[in-house]
Design a protein around this motif. Structure first.
Motif, mmCIF file in Angstrom:
data_model
loop_
_atom_site.group_PDB
_atom_site.id
_atom_site.type_symbol
_atom_site.label_atom_id
_atom_site.label_comp_id
_atom_site.label_asym_id
_atom_site.label_seq_id
_atom_site.Cartn_x
_atom_site.Cartn_y
_atom_site.Cartn_z
ATOM 1 N N LYS A 32 0.830 -1.208 0.000
ATOM 2 C CA LYS A 32 0.000 0.000 0.000
ATOM 3 C C LYS A 32 0.863 1.257 0.000
ATOM 4 O O LYS A 32 0.575 2.221 -0.716
ATOM 5 C CB LYS A 32 -0.929 0.002 1.230
ATOM 6 N N PHE A 33 1.921 1.230 0.812
ATOM 7 C CA PHE A 33 2.822 2.381 0.851
ATOM 8 C C PHE A 33 3.490 2.589 -0.510
ATOM 9 O O PHE A 33 3.508 3.702 -1.050
ATOM 10 C CB PHE A 33 3.889 2.206 1.924
ATOM 11 N N ASP A 34 4.038 1.517 -1.063
ATOM 12 C CA ASP A 34 4.720 1.619 -2.365
ATOM 13 C C ASP A 34 3.752 2.049 -3.467
ATOM 14 O O ASP A 34 4.131 2.813 -4.369
ATOM 15 C CB ASP A 34 5.356 0.277 -2.727
ATOM 16 N N LEU A 35 2.510 1.578 -3.397
ATOM 17 C CA LEU A 35 1.500 1.940 -4.396
ATOM 18 C C LEU A 35 1.213 3.438 -4.345
ATOM 19 O O LEU A 35 1.154 4.115 -5.390
ATOM 20 C CB LEU A 35 0.216 1.141 -4.147
ATOM 21 N N HIS A 36 1.041 3.976 -3.128
ATOM 22 C CA HIS A 36 0.799 5.419 -2.988
ATOM 23 C C HIS A 36 1.959 6.231 -3.561
ATOM 24 O O HIS A 36 1.747 7.244 -4.236
ATOM 25 C CB HIS A 36 0.589 5.774 -1.508
ATOM 26 N N GLN A 37 3.173 5.776 -3.281
ATOM 27 C CA GLN A 37 4.341 6.491 -3.775
ATOM 28 C C GLN A 37 4.408 6.473 -5.295
ATOM 29 O O GLN A 37 4.707 7.487 -5.938
ATOM 30 C CB GLN A 37 5.627 5.874 -3.189
ATOM 31 N N LEU A 38 4.091 5.323 -5.880
ATOM 32 C CA LEU A 38 4.125 5.203 -7.338
ATOM 33 C C LEU A 38 3.055 6.070 -7.987
ATOM 34 O O LEU A 38 3.324 6.812 -8.953
ATOM 35 C CB LEU A 38 3.938 3.735 -7.751
ATOM 36 N N LEU A 39 1.835 6.012 -7.463
ATOM 37 C CA LEU A 39 0.736 6.807 -8.030
ATOM 38 C C LEU A 39 1.010 8.308 -7.855
ATOM 39 O O LEU A 39 0.701 9.108 -8.741
ATOM 40 C CB LEU A 39 -0.586 6.429 -7.357
ATOM 41 N N LYS A 40 1.581 8.671 -6.709
ATOM 42 C CA LYS A 40 1.910 10.078 -6.467
ATOM 43 C C LYS A 40 2.974 10.554 -7.454
ATOM 44 O O LYS A 40 2.887 11.662 -8.015
ATOM 45 C CB LYS A 40 2.403 10.238 -5.028
ATOM 46 N N GLU A 41 3.976 9.712 -7.683
ATOM 47 C CA GLU A 41 5.061 10.042 -8.616
ATOM 48 C C GLU A 41 4.541 10.226 -10.039
ATOM 49 O O GLU A 41 4.998 11.108 -10.773
ATOM 50 C CB GLU A 41 6.111 8.922 -8.583
ATOM 51 N N LYS A 42 3.525 9.437 -10.418
ATOM 52 C CA LYS A 42 2.965 9.500 -11.768
ATOM 53 C C LYS A 42 1.831 10.515 -11.876
ATOM 54 O O LYS A 42 1.226 10.683 -12.943
ATOM 55 C CB LYS A 42 2.437 8.118 -12.174
ATOM 56 N N GLY A 43 1.535 11.188 -10.778
ATOM 57 C CA GLY A 43 0.455 12.170 -10.796
ATOM 58 C C GLY A 43 -0.921 11.559 -10.870
ATOM 59 O O GLY A 43 -1.880 12.202 -11.306
ATOM 60 N N LEU A 44 -1.066 10.312 -10.412
ATOM 61 C CA LEU A 44 -2.342 9.595 -10.513
ATOM 62 C C LEU A 44 -3.012 9.363 -9.148
ATOM 63 O O LEU A 44 -4.071 8.755 -9.081
ATOM 64 C CB LEU A 44 -2.123 8.230 -11.194
ATOM 65 N N LEU A 45 -2.405 9.854 -8.074
ATOM 66 C CA LEU A 45 -2.988 9.662 -6.743
ATOM 67 C C LEU A 45 -4.103 10.675 -6.519
ATOM 68 O O LEU A 45 -3.873 11.881 -6.580
ATOM 69 C CB LEU A 45 -1.910 9.831 -5.663
ATOM 70 N N PRO A 46 -5.335 10.212 -6.281
ATOM 71 C CA PRO A 46 -6.449 11.147 -6.076
ATOM 72 C C PRO A 46 -6.282 11.935 -4.781
ATOM 73 O O PRO A 46 -5.514 11.562 -3.897
ATOM 74 C CB PRO A 46 -7.664 10.210 -6.010
ATOM 75 N N GLU A 47 -7.031 13.018 -4.651
ATOM 76 C CA GLU A 47 -6.950 13.883 -3.471
ATOM 77 C C GLU A 47 -7.550 13.232 -2.236
ATOM 78 O O GLU A 47 -6.977 13.259 -1.158
ATOM 79 C CB GLU A 47 -7.667 15.211 -3.754
ATOM 80 N N GLY A 48 -8.718 12.683 -2.395
ATOM 81 C CA GLY A 48 -9.418 12.084 -1.255
ATOM 82 C C GLY A 48 -9.380 10.568 -1.287
ATOM 83 O O GLY A 48 -8.623 9.951 -2.039
ATOM 84 N N LYS A 49 -10.243 9.975 -0.468
ATOM 85 C CA LYS A 49 -10.307 8.516 -0.404
ATOM 86 C C LYS A 49 -10.842 7.952 -1.711
ATOM 87 O O LYS A 49 -11.738 8.523 -2.321
ATOM 88 C CB LYS A 49 -11.188 8.066 0.756
#
Length: 381
Positions: free
Chosen positions: A313-330
């Motif tokens: 889960k941690f690595d997934l958040h980091q990857l999505l954040k790096e690619k600009g794909l992590l949503p703002e909310g839940k």
């Protein structure tokens, strides 16, 4: 006619006469030198039991070796019985011999139990008293001694359970005091388990008492503010080792599984705590999380998957954040063999492949066509 039932203690008038064989040599017509008689006097004891039941009168004389309580002669109403019939009198002999000792122990058992139940945690209650009673009972072999041994073990474990809960929930003790006290209680359970003289039902009771102490101990260790993350992991490893040494996998899995689950759950929470620490950089978090996963893997936890999921889960958040794909909310993330989605929206194929590879490496799991992983994004952040 032989009637063993006439030897029932409730009907028997027990003289409990303990004398030497030499004292009866003249009566039995067994000649011997003074030296031989003295040797017999130090080794052979005699028990006389007179039974005065309804319409029944009988006298049984049992001679036995004092060292090992082996019967050497039985005389029933003046008639010597053959050795093949000695076994009928073994339990009666042991009961008669051990009952006075047991009667002396009963008030001590009750006193120790009542004191422990009403314990004020301001003082640490030593369980040595009941343990000493257990040791005395373990040296006895009669049926009644075995029953009281089981009863005492039940009381001792009940005390350990009560104290474990009181200590773990106490607001007067520090976490370090709790850890040390629960460690001692767990050790008490372990010693009883290793004694192996309790019978299956009592062993199961003590086993789950030990499991309760181990789970609460791991919980208290995790709450300690004085111990570092690595010190906590070392303590947890020691608790697991103690359980594994006492309870063999395959024989009694329930208690060990519960303790291993608690250990894995605590290490999962450690990762959650690391993720929440805003003063740490992503790189520092990643390093600490990797260390926890490494430790959990080395412990060979049955439930290691929950630690692996938290790491993923941690690595997934980091990857999505790096690619600009992590949503703002839940949001809901779903990973399958052929696709990955966030709230139903497909991610690019290349990103899906990266995530799939990351997941399989972290969780040591190969995806099949029906494999599906669902995770919540941005939870508790």
């Amino acid at each position: 006619m032989k009637k063993t039932k006439n030897l029932s203690l409730c009907a028997a008038l027990i003289f409990g006469i303990l004398t030497s064989t030499a004292a009866f040599a003249s009566v039995l017509g067994k000649p011997g030198t003074i030296q031989e008689q003295e040797e017999e006097k130090s080794e052979i004891k005699q028990l006389t039991i007179k039974n005065s039941g309804f319409r029944s009168r009988s006298t049984v004389i049992i001679r036995y070796q004092d060292k090992d309580k082996k019967i050497v002669e039985v005389i029933e109403n003046g008639r010597s019985l053959p050795p093949s019939e000695f076994s009928r009198y073994e339990s009666v002999m042991r009961k008669v011999l051990e009952l006075p000792q047991i009667n002396q122990l009963l008030p001590e058992i009750d006193k120790a139990y009542r004191r422990a139940v009403s314990l004020d945690l301001s003082e640490e209650y030593p369980l040595d008293h009941l343990r000493d009673i257990m040791k005395e009972l373990e040296m006895m072999d009669s049926d009644i001694a075995r029953r009281y041994r089981h009863f005492t073990a039940f009381q001792l474990q009940d005390i350990i359970n009560r104290l474990t809960e009181k200590i773990a929930d106490s607001t007067d003790l520090s976490q370090e005091e709790k850890i040390e006290r629960i460690k001692k209680l767990m050790k008490q359970s372990q010693e009883m388990m290793l004694a192996k003289k309790l019978g299956e039902r009592r062993e199961r009771l003590i086993e789950f008492g030990m499991e309760n102490a181990a789970r609460r101990l791991i919980e208290v260790i995790n709450k300690s503010e004085e111990k570092s993350q690595q010190e906590k992991i070392i303590e947890i490893r020691e608790v697991l080792q103690q359980m594994r040494e006492t309870i063999n996998k395959g024989e009694k899995e329930g208690a060990r599984d519960m303790v291993e689950f608690e250990a894995a759950n605590v290490m999962r929470k450690m990762i959650e705590d690391i993720v929440r620490q805003k003063e740490l950089t992503a790189q520092q978090k990643s390093k600490q999380i990797d260390q926890i996963l490494k430790e959990a893997t080395a412990m060979k936890l049955e439930q290691n998957l929950m630690v692996q999921v938290e790491k993923f889960k941690f690595d997934l958040h980091q990857l999505l954040k790096e690619k600009g794909l992590l949503p703002e909310g839940k949001a809901e993330f779903v990973l399958k063999l052929r696709e990955a989605t966030i709230d139903g929206k497909k991610l690019p194929k290349k990103i899906h492949e990266q995530i799939l590879k990351l997941c399989q490496e972290t969780m040591e799991k190969k995806f099949s066509s029906d494999t599906k992983i669902v995770l919540g994004l941005n939870e508790n952040r």
